[in-house]
Design a protein around this motif. Structure first.
Motif, PDB file in Angstrom:
ATOM      1  N   GLU A   1       8.152  -2.414   6.628  1.00 45.51           N
ATOM      2  CA  GLU A   1       8.526  -1.244   7.425  1.00 45.51           C
ATOM      3  C   GLU A   1       8.564  -0.034   6.510  1.00 45.51           C
ATOM      4  OE1 GLU A   1      12.454  -1.148   9.570  1.00 45.51           O
ATOM      5  OE2 GLU A   1      12.523   0.689   8.372  1.00 45.51           O
TER       6      GLU A   1
ATOM      7  N   MET B   1       8.241   4.545   6.902  1.00 39.19           N
ATOM      8  CA  MET B   1       7.970   5.731   7.700  1.00 39.19           C
ATOM      9  C   MET B   1       8.113   5.413   9.187  1.00 39.19           C
ATOM     10  SD  MET B   1       6.727   7.273   4.914  1.00 39.19           S
ATOM     11  CE  MET B   1       6.371   8.786   5.720  1.00 39.19           C
ATOM     12  N   LYS B   2       9.090   4.602   9.559  1.00 35.84           N
ATOM     13  CA  LYS B   2       9.320   4.254  10.957  1.00 35.84           C
ATOM     14  C   LYS B   2       8.175   3.445  11.555  1.00 35.84           C
ATOM     15  CE  LYS B   2      10.105   8.494  12.366  1.00 35.84           C
ATOM     16  NZ  LYS B   2      10.408   9.582  13.307  1.00 35.84           N
ATOM     17  N   MET B   3       7.261   2.961  10.724  1.00 38.52           N
ATOM     18  CA  MET B   3       6.162   2.166  11.235  1.00 38.52           C
ATOM     19  C   MET B   3       6.256   0.761  10.668  1.00 38.52           C
ATOM     20  SD  MET B   3       2.834   4.529  11.147  1.00 38.52           S
ATOM     21  CE  MET B   3       2.832   4.354   9.389  1.00 38.52           C
ATOM     22  N   GLU B   4       5.631  -0.168  11.408  1.00 38.85           N
ATOM     23  CA  GLU B   4       5.594  -1.528  10.932  1.00 38.85           C
ATOM     24  C   GLU B   4       4.189  -1.802  10.434  1.00 38.85           C
ATOM     25  OE1 GLU B   4       7.859  -4.168  13.524  1.00 38.85           O
ATOM     26  OE2 GLU B   4       6.190  -5.569  13.257  1.00 38.85           O
ATOM     27  N   LEU B   5       4.062  -2.344   9.239  1.00 42.85           N
ATOM     28  CA  LEU B   5       2.750  -2.621   8.667  1.00 42.85           C
ATOM     29  C   LEU B   5       2.626  -4.111   8.434  1.00 42.85           C
ATOM     30  CD1 LEU B   5       2.854   0.137   5.911  1.00 42.85           C
ATOM     31  CD2 LEU B   5       1.880   0.314   8.194  1.00 42.85           C
ATOM     32  N   ARG B   6       1.457  -4.664   8.787  1.00 38.98           N
ATOM     33  CA  ARG B   6       1.230  -6.079   8.516  1.00 38.98           C
ATOM     34  C   ARG B   6       0.394  -6.218   7.264  1.00 38.98           C
ATOM     35  NH1 ARG B   6       0.301  -8.874  13.897  1.00 38.98           N
ATOM     36  NH2 ARG B   6       1.693  -7.757  15.281  1.00 38.98           N
TER      37      ARG B   6
ATOM     38  N   LEU C   1       5.599  -8.627   6.687  1.00 37.35           N
ATOM     39  CA  LEU C   1       5.793  -7.444   7.526  1.00 37.35           C
ATOM     40  C   LEU C   1       6.561  -6.416   6.714  1.00 37.35           C
ATOM     41  CD1 LEU C   1       6.847  -8.672  11.077  1.00 37.35           C
ATOM     42  CD2 LEU C   1       4.748  -7.511  10.409  1.00 37.35           C
TER      43      LEU C   1
ATOM     44  N   ALA D   1       0.831  -1.205   0.000  1.00 34.16           N
ATOM     45  CA  ALA D   1       0.000   0.000   0.000  1.00 34.16           C
ATOM     46  C   ALA D   1       0.861   1.249   0.000  1.00 34.16           C
ATOM     47  CB  ALA D   1      -0.907   0.002   1.224  1.00 34.16           C
ATOM     48  N   MET D   2       2.153   1.069   0.259  1.00 35.19           N
ATOM     49  CA  MET D   2       3.059   2.216   0.279  1.00 35.19           C
ATOM     50  C   MET D   2       4.467   1.705   0.033  1.00 35.19           C
ATOM     51  SD  MET D   2       3.195   2.713   4.354  1.00 35.19           S
ATOM     52  CE  MET D   2       4.584   3.778   4.211  1.00 35.19           C
ATOM     53  N   PRO D   3       5.376   2.569  -0.366  1.00 31.58           N
ATOM     54  CA  PRO D   3       6.749   2.122  -0.558  1.00 31.58           C
ATOM     55  C   PRO D   3       7.358   1.772   0.791  1.00 31.58           C
ATOM     56  CG  PRO D   3       6.386   4.339  -1.434  1.00 31.58           C
ATOM     57  CD  PRO D   3       5.212   4.003  -0.593  1.00 31.58           C
ATOM     58  N   GLY D   4       8.222   0.796   0.812  1.00 32.52           N
ATOM     59  CA  GLY D   4       8.832   0.432   2.087  1.00 32.52           C
ATOM     60  C   GLY D   4       9.835  -0.679   1.898  1.00 32.52           C
TER      61      GLY D   4
END
Lengths: 162, 510, 510, 162
Positions: free
Chosen positions: A125, A127-132, A123, A99-102
């Motif tokens: 990562e 923007m300093k956030m972890e996304l599942r 998992l 859903a976003m670059p990472g």
């Protein structure tokens, strides 16, 4: 001299006819006819008078997309070429996209694995956030297209379910 | 007074601090990672030093790199902003040890008040109730046992944290170990400190914080409260002052508790005491209860709302107090006047779980005018990258009263134009401000989750006029004599419009 | 409340009023002359009506044209701004007779307080000393005789005037007839009223005015003073609040006198009472004397400094009071906080007798940030014409105290970029703000004449760096692939720069 | 590759040599050598680093003139062509010019009239103000070049004295 511009937003497609008149333009969108006077300014600014009402709009183009800011809303419109009909979207249902670059922190499933709705598959990562990235429904993993450490772009397919 | 200050930060807060220094006649040194070589804070400083590659731990969290830059450029003080190293006591000590002034509290005060455990103890000693919590051990077994005693749901928080980073709500004991592991990773990444803290979750509270200030001469004051209950993903998005919840009596009790705590620990410079206040549903005999939550030993993101209602420039005050000057006013001199609201403008998609939606900003037109302030770190032509917080700007308004401020904010949101790859939360913020519960001041911390869980923009299909404008733009652009080639994000998307100046308003049309 | 307001003005004040209406949810109709078809106030209004050719008497002074536009567009109120028809009692009456609301005082109150003779009588009845003057007759013979009685130097003023228009200082009786003729012509042209008024000239006074407000329910308040002594050609260029001259006792006496006068004549809506206050050199036993000068029965140019220190939006208040609402606060609720300064940015050449230096504005970059407000009527791409007042913008700052406000204003003036044909007074204003007499608050109305009579910019020859930047600009422009053709004022002077984006900061250079 | 730009301000003329280097430019103005990194932005904005110091400047061109805003000051520089030497200014001493555009209200002198320093020769109206064009010294009117009602541009000669 009239010119027709084809524009699309989501599933809605419109052929817009723009005709220059003495003091401005007549623009037809379907049955809707607008009389518009326009003055361009800095940063994509367009000072308009539409059927007697003044409006300050902004429009910038990026690739085939034109973005329009109007009355506090932002709209994204794609210019299309009616001679080249699109053949439908390439998205396979069941594919899970970023859903976003990472960066991929971990891949928790392997091809062939059975998954239940809500299971975490990848998992990410960013923007300093972890996304599942979770399974939207019960199913089986068809393909895993990323590995831990990989940098992914928005929209990139991570896992395909079947 | 200082001659030259290094700003150990980026984005809007670095710009804000540079600005205060310029007005005070103090030279500034910016630092930047490779991702920020063209950033606004770099352009506005008097000097700028590259400190490393984009990942924060290699640049903005690299204490040695920053100290070396400060020494090399002859700085006599360092302002840490918020986030990054702002609440790192070791960094504060290292700055002092290097013979420079850290613009913030001492490392020692930071350790007392920055640690949730000792801060809670200090507040309890001052007679202030605290939210039940646990931080005695970091082992999973102890944390699981403690969570059982606190009772579910529990909150998992980063000890060094703030801004919702590392925070998890755990309702089911079985989910706790995974939440701990994930929160530790996120905390280590964001703050360089993976310690975890458990807290009992208070239901339907307001998040209300008090701005405090202490100086080296023993003076301490509070600058009233900020209501920060409008949150998504545990992060504030709308803040205001005064709080619509507090009455004068409770405001006085909380302010006095805040000042007592600051005085008790000899805290200097700016800090914020965060409280949870049970909403009206939790009131006993009409009295609201408040609980100390934690202290932030730095400037807050939302400091401008306090500046707006008190008329005091908090960054200048930080600098003056760090330079040894006394606070130039007493508690009795400070009054709230008018009503201020801040909205945080993020590059994120509220219709998609508030996930960051980053990329280029082709055009950014900020609202201006009486009572409107924009603290922006991103301007036209910039890019919001995946490396840092996706906040584009803070939009702050000051109105005569709350209704006037809401009207002004709605005006400002409607006139804030951001075009480009980024998707912004502006339409979402507008719907929040226009919600009846917001109008009523009934904004508990679960307001957004309860009222906007499945938020979608009012319309997906553009109005016919948007089609008309886009087509007209295309025609004007072609008619300008510029080849109608597509423009990419690094080019100039606006020039065709400027050349369309000859299409002036027809005056004969009416 | 009104549904749709016509703004019978142009430039920054029309923009200011449109803005207030937008926040209040009221539709707006702009009017414009042919010279203003592309002006900012026209672009920002919801509707716009052409009312005539450029000369004011054929457009902005044409009461019938404006009333016709208001009727045709279904307006229910007219805001006159300042200047043009704002103090024309016949126009106010005509608006009311047409069934619309005039946002200002009644024509009757305007006649009492707008006329210097009857206003002076009203003030004398209220026990306020007035400046000696003469208005009984308009014949040259009577005026010459009256001037002899008053004693030279005398001031020749336009009865309907303001802003220094039509004003002449006459020191020699032989010069009086020519001055009368010239002032009459200028007054007729500016106000549509050639009547003349003679006034004794008080030496070295401060010009201090009080903002007042009355409503239809018998309430009247003042909103404290503005110090407006920094003038050139009898026109204010720097205004501030509070006045550095007044102490609390004198402020209270003057404020009470102002409110008493407003109540005595049943004045409604916004007005300003102008006083001359003898500077410290004229004080008797430490007491300063003040003299009523005249009343302006409208919003003032410098109203933003009052808004800044009181937190009250005067335009919104005008609209609410005109709609019949009571003033929503009492005198005791109003306090000055902080210190506000306004600088008027003119297209004029201070080194050449402040003569207007008009033409195109190719680039206008306004300073922004905490405590800075710019009320502009002109933006990049616009032209300042010879038809109207050459004010480009008002720059207003709010600081914690006077020294902080001066520092902020100096910052803002240094960061206000205006390029194009126009020459601006920005360098001059900077020197005024930096002058020791300004710092000391010793700004009598002859301050500019005394200290800046032969003002010239600090340097005529550009520094080497300016040559370097101009040359670099030329090279970057040529390197952008755009033909290095010269750009004219109607084209886009900025696009070569935008295309030079590829020339980024070299990060390896340090 | 170096390029030389000739610029003039008042009586001061400079040949400025601009040389592009790896990361930026070396610019020579006489003996003064600047190392400059530059980044362009909207509205003529130039973000510069000059010998280690950051500066935000603005530059726009209008005809042969380049205007530079630098550190709160505005400078006007003319690009000159060194091959075409100027032959001196055309201003005759003793000529009185309009300091601003306006309309001639009245001409109070005729050719041949003797005038004293301070005498009003022409009345101009502009910006709702009346301006007097006065004799700068005693003398005689050589020519009157305007009539009442005429619209004049800035710099236009109104009266010549001798």
């Amino acid at each position: 001299m009239a010119r027709t511009i084809h524009l699309q937003s989501g599933e809605v497609e419109r052929a817009v006819v723009v005709e220059e008149t003495g003091g401005g333009f007549v623009v037809r969108v379907g049955e809707h006819v607008f009389a518009i006077a326009a003055r361009g300014g800095e940063g994509g600014r367009l000072d308009l008078e539409v059927d007697g009402r003044r409006l300050r709009a902004y429009a910038v183009r990026q690739g085939a997309q034109t973005q329009v800011a109007l009355d506090g809303e932002t709209w994204r419109l794609e210019r299309t070429d009616p001679r080249r009909r699109r053949t439908g979207r390439a998205e396979a249902s069941g594919s899970l996209q970023a859903a976003m670059p990472g960066r991929v922190l971990d891949v928790l499933v392997a091809p062939g694995a059975a998954v239940t709705r809500g299971d975490t598959l990848v998992l990410l990562e960013a923007m300093k956030m972890e996304l599942r990235i979770q399974a939207p429904a019960d199913g089986q993993v068809a393909r895993v297209l990323v590995t831990p450490g990989a940098v992914v772009e928005r929209g990139q397919v991570l896992v395909e379910l079947e | 007074m200082f001659r030259k200050i290094l700003i150990a930060n980026r984005g809007e807060i670095a710009v804000r601090i540079i600005r205060a220094c310029q007005e005070m006649g103090i030279a500034t040194v910016a630092v930047y990672s490779d991702a920020d070589a063209g950033a606004l804070h770099v352009a506005l400083a008097d000097e700028a030093v590259r400190i490393g590659p984009p990942p924060p731990r290699d640049s903005y969290l690299c204490a040695d790199c920053i100290l070396e830059a400060a020494r090399a450029r002859g700085c006599d003080a360092i302002h840490p902003g918020y986030g990054f190293l702002a609440e790192n006591a070791d960094f504060a000590d290292a700055v002092t040890a290097a013979g420079l002034t850290f613009i913030g509290p001492s490392g020692a005060a930071m350790r007392v008040m920055g640690s949730k455990t000792s801060a809670r103890a200090a507040m309890q000693a001052a007679g202030v109730p605290v939210v039940p919590g646990y931080q005695a051990s970091q082992t999973d077994a102890d944390l699981v046992a403690a969570a059982g005693e606190l009772g579910y749901p529990v909150l998992v928080k980063a000890t060094a944290g703030g801004g919702g980073k590392g925070m998890r709500v755990v309702a089911d004991p079985g989910d706790l170990p995974a939440a701990l592991a994930s929160a530790r990773r996120e905390a280590a990444n964001a703050f360089g400190d993976d310690r975890i803290y458990l807290e009992k979750r208070i239901l339907h509270p307001h998040h209300i914080e008090f701005q405090v200030f202490g100086d080296a001469h023993g003076n301490a004051v509070h600058l009233f409260e900020r209501e920060c209950s409008v949150q998504r993903r545990h992060q504030k998005i709308v803040e205001e002052s005064p709080s619509p919840l507090l009455d004068d009596a409770l405001r006085r009790r909380m302010g006095e508790a805040a000042v007592a705590a600051v005085k008790a620990v000899g805290y200097t410079n700016a800090g914020t005491l965060e409280f949870l206040v049970e909403g009206l549903s939790g009131a006993i005999d009409g009295m609201l209860s408040f609980y100390f939550l934690e202290m932030n030993t730095r400037l807050q993101v939302e400091h401008p709302v306090t500046e707006a209602v008190t008329g005091i420039d908090l960054v200048k005050l930080q600098i003056r107090v760090a330079a040894g000057e006394p606070i130039p006013f007493t508690q009795a001199d400070i009054r709230q006047r008018g009503h201020a609201i801040e909205c945080r403008i993020y590059a994120e998609d509220p219709a998609n779980g508030f996930l960051p939606a980053i990329g280029s900003v082709l055009a950014a037109v900020e609202p201006v005018g009486p009572g409107v302030r924009v603290d922006a770190g991103v301007t036209s032509g910039d890019t919001v990258t995946l490396h840092y917080d996706p906040m584009i700007a803070k939009l702050i308004v000051l109105g005569e009263g709350r209704a006037d401020a809401i009207g002004k904010m709605l005006w400002a949101l409607r006139h804030y134009v951001i075009l480009g790859d980024v998707v912004t939360n502006i339409p979402f913020l507008r719907d929040v401000l226009a919600h009846p519960r917001f109008a009523a001041g009934d904004t508990t911390t679960d307001f957004v989750d309860e009222c906007f869980a499945a938020w979608q923009p009012a319309a997906f299909t553009p109005p016919d006029l948007a089609f008309a404008v886009a087509a007209l733009a295309e025609v004007l652009s072609a008619g300008s004599g510029v080849a109608a080639s597509d423009l990419d994000a690094t080019g100039d998307p606006t020039s065709p419009w400027q050349q369309a100046n000859s299409f002036r308003m027809g005056t004969g049309a009416r």
